[in-house]
Design an enzyme around this catalytic site. Structure first.
Site, PDB file in Angstrom:
ATOM      1  N   ARG A 157       0.860  -1.185   0.000  1.00  0.00           N
ATOM      2  CA  ARG A 157       0.000   0.000   0.000  1.00  0.00           C
ATOM      3  C   ARG A 157       0.895   1.233   0.000  1.00  0.00           C
ATOM      4  O   ARG A 157       2.028   1.186   0.483  1.00  0.00           O
ATOM      5  CB  ARG A 157      -0.907   0.018   1.231  1.00  0.00           C
ATOM      6  CG  ARG A 157      -1.831  -1.192   1.352  1.00  0.00           C
ATOM      7  CD  ARG A 157      -2.609  -1.139   2.655  1.00  0.00           C
ATOM      8  NE  ARG A 157      -3.535  -2.257   2.808  1.00  0.00           N
ATOM      9  CZ  ARG A 157      -3.248  -3.401   3.402  1.00  0.00           C
ATOM     10  NH1 ARG A 157      -2.031  -3.586   3.929  1.00  0.00           N
ATOM     11  NH2 ARG A 157      -4.155  -4.370   3.501  1.00  0.00           N
ATOM     12  N   LYS A 181      -2.109  -2.662   7.952  1.00  0.00           N
ATOM     13  CA  LYS A 181      -3.281  -2.197   8.686  1.00  0.00           C
ATOM     14  C   LYS A 181      -3.330  -2.846  10.064  1.00  0.00           C
ATOM     15  O   LYS A 181      -2.958  -4.002  10.231  1.00  0.00           O
ATOM     16  CB  LYS A 181      -4.548  -2.522   7.905  1.00  0.00           C
ATOM     17  CG  LYS A 181      -4.734  -1.681   6.652  1.00  0.00           C
ATOM     18  CD  LYS A 181      -6.066  -1.979   5.993  1.00  0.00           C
ATOM     19  CE  LYS A 181      -6.310  -1.058   4.812  1.00  0.00           C
ATOM     20  NZ  LYS A 181      -7.619  -1.319   4.150  1.00  0.00           N
ATOM     21  N   HIS A 253      -2.902   2.240  -5.816  1.00  0.00           N
ATOM     22  CA  HIS A 253      -3.627   0.986  -5.646  1.00  0.00           C
ATOM     23  C   HIS A 253      -3.691   0.208  -6.957  1.00  0.00           C
ATOM     24  O   HIS A 253      -3.841  -1.016  -6.944  1.00  0.00           O
ATOM     25  CB  HIS A 253      -5.032   1.263  -5.110  1.00  0.00           C
ATOM     26  CG  HIS A 253      -5.353   0.490  -3.875  1.00  0.00           C
ATOM     27  ND1 HIS A 253      -4.619   0.591  -2.715  1.00  0.00           N
ATOM     28  CD2 HIS A 253      -6.308  -0.447  -3.617  1.00  0.00           C
ATOM     29  CE1 HIS A 253      -5.123  -0.215  -1.801  1.00  0.00           C
ATOM     30  NE2 HIS A 253      -6.141  -0.859  -2.322  1.00  0.00           N
ATOM     31  N   ARG A 256      -0.851  -2.027  -6.913  1.00  0.00           N
ATOM     32  CA  ARG A 256      -1.110  -3.130  -5.976  1.00  0.00           C
ATOM     33  C   ARG A 256      -2.023  -4.169  -6.626  1.00  0.00           C
ATOM     34  O   ARG A 256      -1.787  -5.375  -6.520  1.00  0.00           O
ATOM     35  CB  ARG A 256      -1.735  -2.557  -4.702  1.00  0.00           C
ATOM     36  CG  ARG A 256      -2.054  -3.568  -3.609  1.00  0.00           C
ATOM     37  CD  ARG A 256      -2.396  -2.804  -2.328  1.00  0.00           C
ATOM     38  NE  ARG A 256      -3.142  -3.578  -1.364  1.00  0.00           N
ATOM     39  CZ  ARG A 256      -2.594  -4.391  -0.458  1.00  0.00           C
ATOM     40  NH1 ARG A 256      -1.287  -4.557  -0.428  1.00  0.00           N
ATOM     41  NH2 ARG A 256      -3.363  -5.040   0.410  1.00  0.00           N
ATOM     42  N   HIS A 279      -3.778  -9.279   3.488  1.00  0.00           N
ATOM     43  CA  HIS A 279      -5.218  -9.368   3.692  1.00  0.00           C
ATOM     44  C   HIS A 279      -5.513 -10.267   4.889  1.00  0.00           C
ATOM     45  O   HIS A 279      -4.926 -11.348   5.024  1.00  0.00           O
ATOM     46  CB  HIS A 279      -5.901  -9.962   2.455  1.00  0.00           C
ATOM     47  CG  HIS A 279      -6.008  -9.002   1.310  1.00  0.00           C
ATOM     48  ND1 HIS A 279      -6.230  -9.404   0.013  1.00  0.00           N
ATOM     49  CD2 HIS A 279      -5.920  -7.640   1.274  1.00  0.00           C
ATOM     50  CE1 HIS A 279      -6.280  -8.339  -0.772  1.00  0.00           C
ATOM     51  NE2 HIS A 279      -6.091  -7.269  -0.038  1.00  0.00           N
ATOM     52  N   TYR A 288      -9.314 -11.334  -7.058  1.00  0.00           N
ATOM     53  CA  TYR A 288      -8.348 -11.307  -8.154  1.00  0.00           C
ATOM     54  C   TYR A 288      -8.483 -12.531  -9.048  1.00  0.00           C
ATOM     55  O   TYR A 288      -8.120 -12.487 -10.221  1.00  0.00           O
ATOM     56  CB  TYR A 288      -6.920 -11.198  -7.598  1.00  0.00           C
ATOM     57  CG  TYR A 288      -6.686  -9.885  -6.894  1.00  0.00           C
ATOM     58  CD1 TYR A 288      -6.483  -8.721  -7.617  1.00  0.00           C
ATOM     59  CD2 TYR A 288      -6.722  -9.795  -5.504  1.00  0.00           C
ATOM     60  CE1 TYR A 288      -6.299  -7.503  -6.976  1.00  0.00           C
ATOM     61  CE2 TYR A 288      -6.542  -8.589  -4.864  1.00  0.00           C
ATOM     62  CZ  TYR A 288      -6.328  -7.448  -5.600  1.00  0.00           C
ATOM     63  OH  TYR A 288      -6.156  -6.243  -4.971  1.00  0.00           O
TER      64      TYR A 288
END
Length: 309
Positions: A157, A181, A253, A256, A279, A288
């Protein structure tokens, strides 16, 4: 449409709670107020004068009106309808917890699931053209090339990339330690082209930028020697995409998404990609695989002699 005073008072008390006790942002409050205005108008038309009179049927009918239109307004998009239902559920939950209601009649009504958006990914050739044309040989250009190479090589990110400190990059082990995150760290491999770009930047450019600052530990520095901002990094990518002649909106993004899509198209296991992206759930990563399936369908439709029947 006149709203019964008891309904208006209940909504007002709930919004005050959000403002005073929850510190809810003004934009969110305005959205909730609009959604609850629509809800109380629906209740008033149904002859409901106060919140304790509401039944689950009233809430379900409101949801149906959001999806299909109610004769007065057109249907809402799934994401907007979901937000409105969340506002209604929160209102009833608040009333139940405060002792204003004997039951939470909205708890069993669920918002519609917004359609899953496929991430945008650039073709490999576009990414390579973007990276090959990134930056120049001055300190800023070397920094920009290293930044974009790192973003595509790791799937980081933008906040993770600009948050890197010099000690987070191990050129011997070819890894970078990213702060993701929720404070979760992950160690990711870095490809050789990205390492080469980083080495050129760290040796030839970063000391020049660092001399103008106060000893920041950041890998990527701005012209004043401080940590590069997310906004500046975004602008770097935008400028490089324009120079490469890539049409459309290209964001950090996008790189990414391209990283993940190209890995899966190359045969990588979705759980490995999940770990690389940071994730929490593999479900987030599985989107994806939908991109890849769509690509396969397009190739099949154009290349197979019996594809069109």
């Amino acid at each position: 449409m006149a709203i019964p005073a008891a309904l208006s008072a209940a909504v007002g008390r709930y919004l005050d709670h959000l403002t005073v006790e929850r510190g809810t942002a003004r934009n969110t409050l305005d959205s909730y107020a609009r959604d609850l205005r629509r809800y109380t108008e629906h209740l008033a038309v149904a002859g409901v004068g106060s919140l304790p009179e509401v039944t689950e049927r009233h809430v379900a009918e409101f949801l149906a009106g959001l999806r299909e239109g109610d004769g007065q307004r057109p249907p809402l998009a799934a994401s907007s309808a979901a937000r409105a239902v969340v506002a209604v559920r929160s209102l009833h939950r608040f009333g139940y917890r405060e002792g204003l209601l004997s039951a939470d009649v909205a708890s069993g009504v669920h918002p519609p699931t917004p359609p899953r958006r496929l991430p945008k990914a650039l073709p490999v050739d576009d990414v390579l053209r973007l990276l090959d044309g990134a930056g120049s040989e001055d300190p800023r250009g070397l920094r920009d090339r290293a930044l974009l190479e790192l973003l595509y090589s790791t799937g980081a990110r933008i906040s993770e990339a600009v948050g890197l400190d010099v000690d987070d990059v191990d050129q011997t082990e070819r890894t970078a330690l990213l702060d993701g995150k929720g404070g979760k760290q992950r160690l990711v491999p870095v490809g050789r082209p990205a390492l080469a770009a980083l080495a050129a930047y760290l040796v030839r450019a970063r000391p020049v930028l660092a001399a103008k600052g106060r000893g920041s530990a950041a890998v990527f520095l701005n012209a004043r020697g401080g940590r590069l901002s997310r906004q500046s990094a975004w602008q770097t990518l935008k400028d490089s995409a324009e120079r490469a002649g890539i049409a459309g909106d290209v964001s950090p993004h996008t790189l990414r998404h391209s990283f993940a899509t190209h890995l899966i198209e190359g045969g990588a296991d979705v759980r490995v990609v999940q770990e690389l992206l940071g994730h929490a759930s593999v479900t987030t990563t599985q989107v994806y695989t939908l991109v890849t399936v769509n690509t396969l369908r397009e190739v099949f439709a154009t290349a197979h002699p019996r594809a069109r029947g």
